[in-house]
Design a protein around this motif. Structure first.
Motif, PDB file in Angstrom:
ATOM      1  N   THR A 153     -47.140-118.500  -2.290  1.00  0.00           N
ATOM      2  CA  THR A 153     -47.004-117.136  -1.774  1.00  0.00           C
ATOM      3  C   THR A 153     -46.565-117.161  -0.312  1.00  0.00           C
ATOM      4  OG1 THR A 153     -48.818-116.476  -3.235  1.00  0.00           O
ATOM      5  CG2 THR A 153     -48.171-114.916  -1.518  1.00  0.00           C
ATOM      6  N   ALA A 154     -47.143-118.075   0.466  1.00  0.00           N
ATOM      7  CA  ALA A 154     -46.754-118.189   1.877  1.00  0.00           C
ATOM      8  C   ALA A 154     -45.283-118.562   2.010  1.00  0.00           C
ATOM      9  CB  ALA A 154     -47.628-119.232   2.576  1.00  0.00           C
ATOM     10  N   GLN A 155     -44.807-119.460   1.152  1.00  0.00           N
ATOM     11  CA  GLN A 155     -43.390-119.840   1.199  1.00  0.00           C
ATOM     12  C   GLN A 155     -42.502-118.674   0.797  1.00  0.00           C
ATOM     13  OE1 GLN A 155     -42.098-122.885   2.367  1.00  0.00           O
ATOM     14  NE2 GLN A 155     -40.313-121.519   2.363  1.00  0.00           N
ATOM     15  N   CYS A 156     -42.944-117.903  -0.212  1.00  0.00           N
ATOM     16  CA  CYS A 156     -42.189-116.698  -0.593  1.00  0.00           C
ATOM     17  C   CYS A 156     -42.092-115.747   0.592  1.00  0.00           C
ATOM     18  CB  CYS A 156     -42.879-115.989  -1.767  1.00  0.00           C
ATOM     19  SG  CYS A 156     -42.756-116.826  -3.356  1.00  0.00           S
ATOM     20  N   ALA A 157     -43.206-115.592   1.312  1.00  0.00           N
ATOM     21  CA  ALA A 157     -43.223-114.703   2.468  1.00  0.00           C
ATOM     22  C   ALA A 157     -42.218-115.164   3.522  1.00  0.00           C
ATOM     23  CB  ALA A 157     -44.627-114.641   3.059  1.00  0.00           C
ATOM     24  N   LEU A 158     -42.192-116.456   3.786  1.00  0.00           N
ATOM     25  CA  LEU A 158     -41.253-116.991   4.767  1.00  0.00           C
ATOM     26  C   LEU A 158     -39.812-116.766   4.316  1.00  0.00           C
ATOM     27  CD1 LEU A 158     -43.039-120.361   5.653  1.00  0.00           C
ATOM     28  CD2 LEU A 158     -42.817-118.346   7.129  1.00  0.00           C
ATOM     29  N   ASP A 159     -39.539-117.001   3.036  1.00  0.00           N
ATOM     30  CA  ASP A 159     -38.194-116.806   2.505  1.00  0.00           C
ATOM     31  C   ASP A 159     -37.764-115.342   2.589  1.00  0.00           C
ATOM     32  OD1 ASP A 159     -38.164-119.488   1.899  1.00  0.00           O
ATOM     33  OD2 ASP A 159     -38.659-119.210  -0.225  1.00  0.00           O
ATOM     34  N   GLN A 160     -38.724-114.432   2.516  1.00  0.00           N
ATOM     35  CA  GLN A 160     -38.431-112.997   2.546  1.00  0.00           C
ATOM     36  C   GLN A 160     -38.489-112.417   3.954  1.00  0.00           C
ATOM     37  OE1 GLN A 160     -41.552-111.722  -0.042  1.00  0.00           O
ATOM     38  NE2 GLN A 160     -40.519-112.358  -1.912  1.00  0.00           N
ATOM     39  N   GLY A 161     -38.763-113.267   4.946  1.00  0.00           N
ATOM     40  CA  GLY A 161     -38.828-112.784   6.327  1.00  0.00           C
ATOM     41  C   GLY A 161     -40.133-112.090   6.667  1.00  0.00           C
ATOM     42  N   ARG A 162     -41.180-112.385   5.923  1.00  0.00           N
ATOM     43  CA  ARG A 162     -42.493-111.802   6.190  1.00  0.00           C
ATOM     44  C   ARG A 162     -43.288-112.707   7.134  1.00  0.00           C
ATOM     45  NH1 ARG A 162     -39.594-108.696   3.491  1.00  0.00           N
ATOM     46  NH2 ARG A 162     -40.348-107.524   1.675  1.00  0.00           N
ATOM     47  N   ASP A 163     -44.319-112.124   7.741  1.00  0.00           N
ATOM     48  CA  ASP A 163     -45.210-112.899   8.607  1.00  0.00           C
ATOM     49  C   ASP A 163     -46.195-113.701   7.761  1.00  0.00           C
ATOM     50  OD1 ASP A 163     -44.151-111.769  11.012  1.00  0.00           O
ATOM     51  OD2 ASP A 163     -45.344-109.964  10.629  1.00  0.00           O
ATOM     52  N   VAL A 164     -46.561-114.867   8.266  1.00  0.00           N
ATOM     53  CA  VAL A 164     -47.578-115.685   7.600  1.00  0.00           C
ATOM     54  C   VAL A 164     -48.700-115.957   8.590  1.00  0.00           C
ATOM     55  CG1 VAL A 164     -48.095-117.903   6.512  1.00  0.00           C
ATOM     56  CG2 VAL A 164     -45.932-116.752   6.021  1.00  0.00           C
ATOM     57  N   PHE A 165     -49.914-115.630   8.174  1.00  0.00           N
ATOM     58  CA  PHE A 165     -51.119-115.851   8.972  1.00  0.00           C
ATOM     59  C   PHE A 165     -51.997-116.858   8.235  1.00  0.00           C
ATOM     60  CE2 PHE A 165     -49.667-111.485   9.331  1.00  0.00           C
ATOM     61  CZ  PHE A 165     -49.632-111.247  10.698  1.00  0.00           C
ATOM     62  N   ALA A 166     -52.772-117.609   8.984  1.00  0.00           N
ATOM     63  CA  ALA A 166     -53.673-118.580   8.351  1.00  0.00           C
ATOM     64  C   ALA A 166     -54.992-118.618   9.108  1.00  0.00           C
ATOM     65  CB  ALA A 166     -53.036-119.966   8.318  1.00  0.00           C
ATOM     66  N   VAL A 167     -56.060-118.772   8.351  1.00  0.00           N
ATOM     67  CA  VAL A 167     -57.396-118.923   8.931  1.00  0.00           C
ATOM     68  C   VAL A 167     -57.662-120.407   9.097  1.00  0.00           C
ATOM     69  CG1 VAL A 167     -59.865-118.565   8.542  1.00  0.00           C
ATOM     70  CG2 VAL A 167     -58.227-116.797   7.859  1.00  0.00           C
ATOM     71  N   PRO A 168     -58.008-120.865  10.285  1.00  0.00           N
ATOM     72  CA  PRO A 168     -58.270-122.297  10.486  1.00  0.00           C
ATOM     73  C   PRO A 168     -59.513-122.736   9.716  1.00  0.00           C
ATOM     74  CG  PRO A 168     -58.923-121.056  12.424  1.00  0.00           C
ATOM     75  CD  PRO A 168     -58.218-120.088  11.527  1.00  0.00           C
ATOM     76  N   GLY A 169     -59.515-123.982   9.275  1.00  0.00           N
ATOM     77  CA  GLY A 169     -60.664-124.503   8.537  1.00  0.00           C
ATOM     78  C   GLY A 169     -61.065-125.876   9.028  1.00  0.00           C
ATOM     79  N   ASN A 170     -62.101-126.393   8.449  1.00  0.00           N
ATOM     80  CA  ASN A 170     -62.622-127.720   8.771  1.00  0.00           C
ATOM     81  C   ASN A 170     -61.540-128.767   8.526  1.00  0.00           C
ATOM     82  OD1 ASN A 170     -63.972-130.224   8.729  1.00  0.00           O
ATOM     83  ND2 ASN A 170     -65.868-129.286   8.010  1.00  0.00           N
ATOM     84  N   ILE A 171     -61.255-129.577   9.517  1.00  0.00           N
ATOM     85  CA  ILE A 171     -60.182-130.565   9.379  1.00  0.00           C
ATOM     86  C   ILE A 171     -60.527-131.656   8.367  1.00  0.00           C
ATOM     87  CG2 ILE A 171     -59.290-130.181  11.695  1.00  0.00           C
ATOM     88  CD1 ILE A 171     -60.698-132.773  12.547  1.00  0.00           C
ATOM     89  N   ASP A 172     -61.799-131.773   8.001  1.00  0.00           N
ATOM     90  CA  ASP A 172     -62.207-132.766   7.013  1.00  0.00           C
ATOM     91  C   ASP A 172     -62.318-132.186   5.609  1.00  0.00           C
ATOM     92  OD1 ASP A 172     -62.471-134.865   8.902  1.00  0.00           O
ATOM     93  OD2 ASP A 172     -64.404-134.059   9.527  1.00  0.00           O
ATOM     94  N   SER A 173     -61.975-130.905   5.465  1.00  0.00           N
ATOM     95  CA  SER A 173     -62.106-130.249   4.166  1.00  0.00           C
ATOM     96  C   SER A 173     -60.754-130.157   3.475  1.00  0.00           C
ATOM     97  CB  SER A 173     -62.695-128.842   4.350  1.00  0.00           C
ATOM     98  OG  SER A 173     -62.607-128.106   3.153  1.00  0.00           O
TER      99      SER A 173
END
Length: 408
Positions: free
Chosen positions: A236-256
């Protein structure tokens, strides 16, 4: 004629992209249907041309009858209500089926909240909180209604009194997963269920990657809450990028492993978000009459300790009416008299309380036994938890607080 549109949408071997090219080559859908020679348009294989040669409307008419009997609306590519955002993607669906009330997508700060089906406690908590906060800031929450992150984000949005939209990889009359039956009903009541697949279509695996382009296409942006490296949420995030949409992400545990996909998106330039307003402020100038900063307290909990954690969140203020004892009687001091507590309950809280015992009971069963909408049951459970009358257990189970030496 609707049957002609459904005929086009159900041609095997004719992709949505190819169907749009065909529509652009003919003055209207009737001309396209009655044509005898389509040449060899790009993107249409031999089996697609063969399917276009089949002029039978039997399947299309059967679909229309099912739609009529089940109260399902049909939206075509040329209808005024068809979202311009979606029409402008490279491969828009030529037909959409829906139950409920279609929002005016182009006039809304619509945001898709997505993530893994196998969400951790952290992912569930953040997804629910994110959905609630986006709703309170005036956003329209869109979800795939899959288990895990999608489900929790939608619950949060409904608790925030937001209209919601579920975009499905099956027919709008098919509940998947079955445990989300109550959530489907509430989404339909508060917004709509939407799909490019005719009613009765089962949740086939191949449908969901296709569905994801619609999720992002309807929205201004996509928020990925928790996702491993191989995840439908990243599609879905890649689709958003291909369509010119914004992509946001919530940071998570680097060991998870569950957060590896989100952290990878952040390394690639996705916007980091920790609160719903972090997302909505990106669209404040575009929708000044819809959006507003909101950082109030959230009366929600995925696990009992979440309410305690919220009090330490710098972006979330203290709940105005939160009792000093948040969930459990940890210091063994007496609670208020039980009868007085019960007298102060709302009607919904009383109904939910009456269905609980000291045995574990799943949330879906409580919803079924009370007959209340899922959003109201979740709100009541949360407030009963805050008041010290019920305990939440992992897996969305609840029980009454056990009596100990005369205390609740």
């Amino acid at each position: 004629m609707l049957a002609h549109w459904i005929w086009l949408a159900t041609r095997r071997g004719v992709s949505p992209r190819a169907a749009v090219r065909l529509l652009q080559a003919f003055p209207d859908i009737e001309s396209l249907y009655y044509a005898r020679d389509y040449g060899r348009p790009a993107g249409i294989e031999a089996k697609g041309l063969e399917a276009l040669g089949d002029k039978s409307l039997e399947e299309a008419n059967e679909i229309l009858v099912r739609c009529y009997n089940k109260g399902i609306g049909v939206l075509t590519y040329v209808d005024a209500a068809y979202p311009v955002r979606l029409r402008n993607i490279p491969d828009p669906p030529v037909v959409l089926y829906y139950k409920g009330t279609l929002p005016e997508f182009d006039g809304e700060a619509a945001v898709a909240v997505v993530g893994t089906r196998k969400a951790s406690a952290y992912g569930c908590t953040v997804a629910k909180r994110m959905g609630f906060q986006i709703a309170k800031c005036g956003g329209l929450v869109v979800s795939g209604l899959a288990g895990g992150v999608d489900t929790m984000a939608m619950y949060g949005a409904l608790m925030g009194d937001s209209r919601t939209v579920g975009v499905l990889g099956c027919g709008v009359d098919v509940v998947y997963p079955r445990s989300n039956a109550g959530l489907y009903r509430d989404t339909e009541r508060n917004g709509c269920l939407l799909s490019e697949y005719p009613p009765g279509t089962p949740p086939l695996g191949r449908n969901f990657p296709q569905r994801n382009r619609i999720l992002s296409g309807l929205c201004c942006g996509v928020v990925v809450v928790e996702a491993p490296i191989k995840s439908g949420a990243l599609i879905t995030a890649q689709c958003a990028l291909d369509q010119g949409r914004d992509v946001f992400a919530v940071p998570g545990n680097i060991d998870s492993d569950a957060s590896a996909g989100c952290n990878a998106l952040l390394r690639q330039g996705a916007l980091m978000v920790q609160h719903g307003w972090d997302v909505m402020e990106e669209y404040e100038a575009r929708f000044p009459d819809k959006l507003h900063r909101w950082v109030g307290g959230m009366p929600l909990g995925t696990y009992p300790q979440e309410i305690v954690e919220l009090r330490q969140d710098p972006l979330v203020s203290e709940p105005k009416h939160a009792p000093e004892k948040i969930v459990d009687n940890r210091d063994e001091t007496p609670y208020h008299d039980l009868q007085k507590q019960l007298a102060d309950l709302t009607s919904d809280e009383r109904q939910v309380f009456s269905q609980l015992t000291q045995q574990l009971k799943h949330t879906d069963q409580v919803i079924a036994d009370t007959g209340l909408p899922a959003g109201k049951v979740l709100a009541a459970l949360t407030m009963l938890e805050v008041k010290g009358l019920v305990l939440r257990h992992p897996g969305k189970y609840y029980s009454l607080v056990r009596e100990q030496t005369g205390r609740i």
